[in-house]
Each structure stands twice: as C-alpha cells, then as structure tokens.
Design a protein around this motif. Structure first.
Motif, mmCIF file in Angstrom:
data_model
loop_
_atom_site.group_PDB
_atom_site.id
_atom_site.type_symbol
_atom_site.label_atom_id
_atom_site.label_comp_id
_atom_site.label_asym_id
_atom_site.label_seq_id
_atom_site.Cartn_x
_atom_site.Cartn_y
_atom_site.Cartn_z
ATOM 1 N N GLN A 37 27.998 38.318 -7.319
ATOM 2 C CA GLN A 37 29.413 37.988 -7.191
ATOM 3 C C GLN A 37 30.296 39.103 -7.728
ATOM 4 O O GLN A 37 29.814 40.159 -8.149
ATOM 5 C CB GLN A 37 29.698 36.673 -7.924
ATOM 6 C CG GLN A 37 28.933 35.479 -7.385
ATOM 7 C CD GLN A 37 28.802 34.387 -8.424
ATOM 8 O OE1 GLN A 37 28.110 34.545 -9.429
ATOM 9 N NE2 GLN A 37 29.469 33.279 -8.200
ATOM 10 N N THR A 38 31.585 38.845 -7.741
ATOM 11 C CA THR A 38 32.586 39.700 -8.357
ATOM 12 C C THR A 38 33.481 38.810 -9.210
ATOM 13 O O THR A 38 33.221 37.606 -9.367
ATOM 14 C CB THR A 38 33.442 40.413 -7.296
ATOM 15 O OG1 THR A 38 34.270 39.432 -6.631
ATOM 16 C CG2 THR A 38 32.561 41.128 -6.262
ATOM 17 N N ASP A 59 35.551 43.314 -12.752
ATOM 18 C CA ASP A 59 34.256 43.541 -12.125
ATOM 19 C C ASP A 59 33.435 44.371 -13.108
ATOM 20 O O ASP A 59 33.907 45.409 -13.598
ATOM 21 C CB ASP A 59 34.403 44.312 -10.811
ATOM 22 C CG ASP A 59 35.043 43.500 -9.704
ATOM 23 O OD1 ASP A 59 34.969 42.256 -9.766
ATOM 24 O OD2 ASP A 59 35.615 44.105 -8.782
ATOM 25 N N TYR A 63 29.445 46.817 -10.101
ATOM 26 C CA TYR A 63 29.704 45.677 -9.219
ATOM 27 C C TYR A 63 31.123 45.750 -8.665
ATOM 28 O O TYR A 63 32.015 46.370 -9.265
ATOM 29 C CB TYR A 63 29.546 44.356 -9.977
ATOM 30 C CG TYR A 63 28.130 43.991 -10.342
ATOM 31 C CD1 TYR A 63 27.400 43.069 -9.581
ATOM 32 C CD2 TYR A 63 27.504 44.546 -11.458
ATOM 33 C CE1 TYR A 63 26.106 42.712 -9.926
ATOM 34 C CE2 TYR A 63 26.202 44.196 -11.798
ATOM 35 C CZ TYR A 63 25.502 43.282 -11.031
ATOM 36 O OH TYR A 63 24.217 42.938 -11.374
ATOM 37 N N GLY A 64 31.334 45.066 -7.546
ATOM 38 C CA GLY A 64 32.673 44.918 -6.994
ATOM 39 C C GLY A 64 33.350 46.252 -6.765
ATOM 40 O O GLY A 64 32.762 47.197 -6.225
ATOM 41 N N ASP A 65 34.599 46.347 -7.206
ATOM 42 C CA ASP A 65 35.379 47.566 -7.034
ATOM 43 C C ASP A 65 35.383 48.436 -8.280
ATOM 44 O O ASP A 65 36.170 49.391 -8.362
ATOM 45 C CB ASP A 65 36.820 47.215 -6.647
ATOM 46 C CG ASP A 65 36.923 46.698 -5.219
ATOM 47 O OD1 ASP A 65 36.134 47.162 -4.369
ATOM 48 O OD2 ASP A 65 37.778 45.836 -4.954
ATOM 49 N N TYR A 194 31.574 38.782 -1.273
ATOM 50 C CA TYR A 194 30.438 39.004 -2.165
ATOM 51 C C TYR A 194 29.369 39.863 -1.486
ATOM 52 O O TYR A 194 28.791 40.774 -2.100
ATOM 53 C CB TYR A 194 29.813 37.671 -2.577
ATOM 54 C CG TYR A 194 30.646 36.814 -3.501
ATOM 55 C CD1 TYR A 194 31.676 37.335 -4.272
ATOM 56 C CD2 TYR A 194 30.384 35.447 -3.608
ATOM 57 C CE1 TYR A 194 32.420 36.533 -5.119
ATOM 58 C CE2 TYR A 194 31.121 34.634 -4.456
ATOM 59 C CZ TYR A 194 32.147 35.185 -5.205
ATOM 60 O OH TYR A 194 32.883 34.379 -6.053
ATOM 61 N N ALA A 197 30.511 43.513 -1.211
ATOM 62 C CA ALA A 197 30.450 44.189 -2.502
ATOM 63 C C ALA A 197 29.015 44.481 -2.911
ATOM 64 O O ALA A 197 28.707 45.565 -3.427
ATOM 65 C CB ALA A 197 31.140 43.334 -3.561
#
Length: 289
Positions: A37-38, A59, A63-65, A194, A197
């Motif tokens: 997840q983020t 994040d 992960y994520g951005d 998700y 990412a």
C-alpha cells in the motif's frame, strides 16, 4: 489525495525525500502504511483524526512517491533507518514529539522508532504484526506457508526481484485480494494506485523485506538481550493469528511493551480500510492514556 490534506516532499537523512500528506491541527500523530500500500490506506482514519490532531501520512522510503534509494548495504532499508526517516520527517514539520501508528511494514518501523527514539514517540500503535524477531520464531512447518512472501524476499538479490517483476500485478494483487476481509474496502481506483506504486518499487520493496530477515533481526535480538522495552503506552490491534497458529500474541507483545492494550479484530488484514471506525476508536483511546 486525502480530502483536506496537502501533499509535499520532505528531505530527511542522507538526502532521501519522503512524499507526505499532512492535514488537521492539534497534537501530532504519524501514520505509517503497510504492504502493498501507500499512505492512502489511512484515508478514512486520517480524515477523522484530523478533526483535532495534526495528522502526518508519509509514504515510507522505497514505497509510493517517496525516494527509492538503491540498497547499497543492508542498512539502507533497515527498520532503524526507516524509523530515523520518520523522526527526521516529524522534526522537519516542526514536531519533536508525536504519537505513531503503523500497519504491517509500517508497524515494524513504528516498533523500531519506539525503541530507538523513546523521547520522540509519545504513544505507539501497531496493526496486525508481531515484532520481527517474534514473527520469525512463530513461523514453522506447513503453517509458515501463509508467509511464503517473507521467505521469497529474504533470498539474495537478483532472483526474487526478477520473479516478482515478471508478474508484479498478480503478485501484489494476490495480497490485496487474499488478505482482505471485505472485498469492497479497497475500491478499484485505490487498488490500481497500490498496484501502480508497487510495480514501480519492486527492488526497494524486496530490500525492505530482505532487511527483516537479516539486519532487523540483529537489531531486535540486541535489544532483547539488553532488556530494552517500549516505554510509552502501546496499543496492538491484530487478527487472532495467535489462536490460529498456536502462540500467545498478547504475551509476545507484553514482553516488549509493559504498558500494553492488546485487541483482536474480526476485520481482515487491511483493517484501517475495512473497519476505520474501530481503528479510530483504538487510536483515540490510546491517545488518552
């Protein structure tokens, strides 16, 4: 985006920048997401808490951005390093002390932050994990098949990354689908976010898990041998894996956290999305202790 929150990038230690959503006013609480997840996993809980708290949803590194530095050594994605990121982030936003809640991977980071930075973390909540050292101790025999991904990503660099990248959506999607107790809790758009990412972060996600089979165990073992424990109030919310797999989850946590409230839930793994009111209540109860 989480309604009412602003998003920015904040540089922490070693030049790593974290993407973070911030909203609300009041005593600060940092919410750390899990796998795969983020920060969006906190969208319901964060919006509620923002009524009277400053809520910080980053994040995690990798992960994520957020930035995804190459894992040049085992410490790059150790929970000690990731915990230091969180403390540096809070300080950059003007908060020397803050409450901290984490889910899944984020809960392991929160646990390490509580041990390494007790003067910064006022309250700590963990959703649906055991501390790393205990997790490996309770997994054995055929029961360990439920955690096959832990063993896959613990392998030396190369093969796990290639295998996962070859079918990234199927791999990460299998956890989003298989671990959810409510298949409506993660809407299609959020699920797609998700997967996007995670697909872009295979090497760093694997490095995070690989650290949990190596350097994170070393850090936990050193703390256990030194008798270090969490000094702040702690709340743990878990599925009842202890009953299912034959161990005393509350007892394992109490060895680390003398001031403990341990709860089990009938929600699935993604409890902040499946049962946000329950998680908000658990966090608000924690913050009054």
């Amino acid at each position: 985006m989480i309604p009412g929150f602003t998003e920015r990038r904040v540089t922490v230690d070693d030049g790593v920048a974290l993407h973070v959503a911030v909203g609300g006013n009041g005593r600060p609480i940092v919410l750390l997401h899990g796998f795969p997840q983020t920060h969006l996993m906190w969208r319901h809980v964060a919006a509620d808490l923002a009524a009277d708290h400053t809520v910080i949803c980053p994040d995690l590194r990798g992960y994520g951005d957020s930035d995804k530095p190459a894992a040049t050594d085992p410490d790059t994605y150790s929970k000690r390093t990731m915990a230091a990121d969180v403390v540096a982030l809070a300080r950059a936003l003007g908060h020397e002390r803050f409450a901290l809640a984490g889910h899944d991977r984020g809960a392991l980071v929160a646990f390490r932050a509580g041990l390494d930075h007790p003067d910064a973390v006022t309250h700590l909540a963990s959703l649906d994990v055991l501390p790393t050292l205990d997790m490996w101790d309770v997994l054995h025999g055929a029961q360990a098949a439920v955690a096959f991904h832990l063993y896959l990503m613990a392998q030396p660099p190369g093969l796990p990354e290639r295998m996962i990248a070859a079918s990234a959506d199927e791999f990460f999607g299998s956890f989003l689908d298989g671990w959810a107790g409510d298949d409506k809790a993660i809407p299609a758009g959020v699920r797609a976010a998700y997967l996007d990412a995670s697909r872009a972060a295979v090497p760093s996600i694997v490095a995070d898990y690989r650290a949990s089979a190596g350097i994170d165990v070393e850090h936990d073992r050193a703390d256990r041998e030194a008798g270090r424990r969490l000094s702040m109030p702690v709340t743990v919310v878990q599925q009842d894996w202890g009953a299912a797999l034959g161990y005393d989850a509350a007892g394992l946590w109490r060895a680390w956290a003398p001031d403990l409230v341990h709860r089990t839930t009938t929600a699935g793994h993604f409890m902040a999305e499946e049962a946000p009111a329950e998680i908000v209540k658990a966090l608000r109860d924690l913050l009054t202790r």
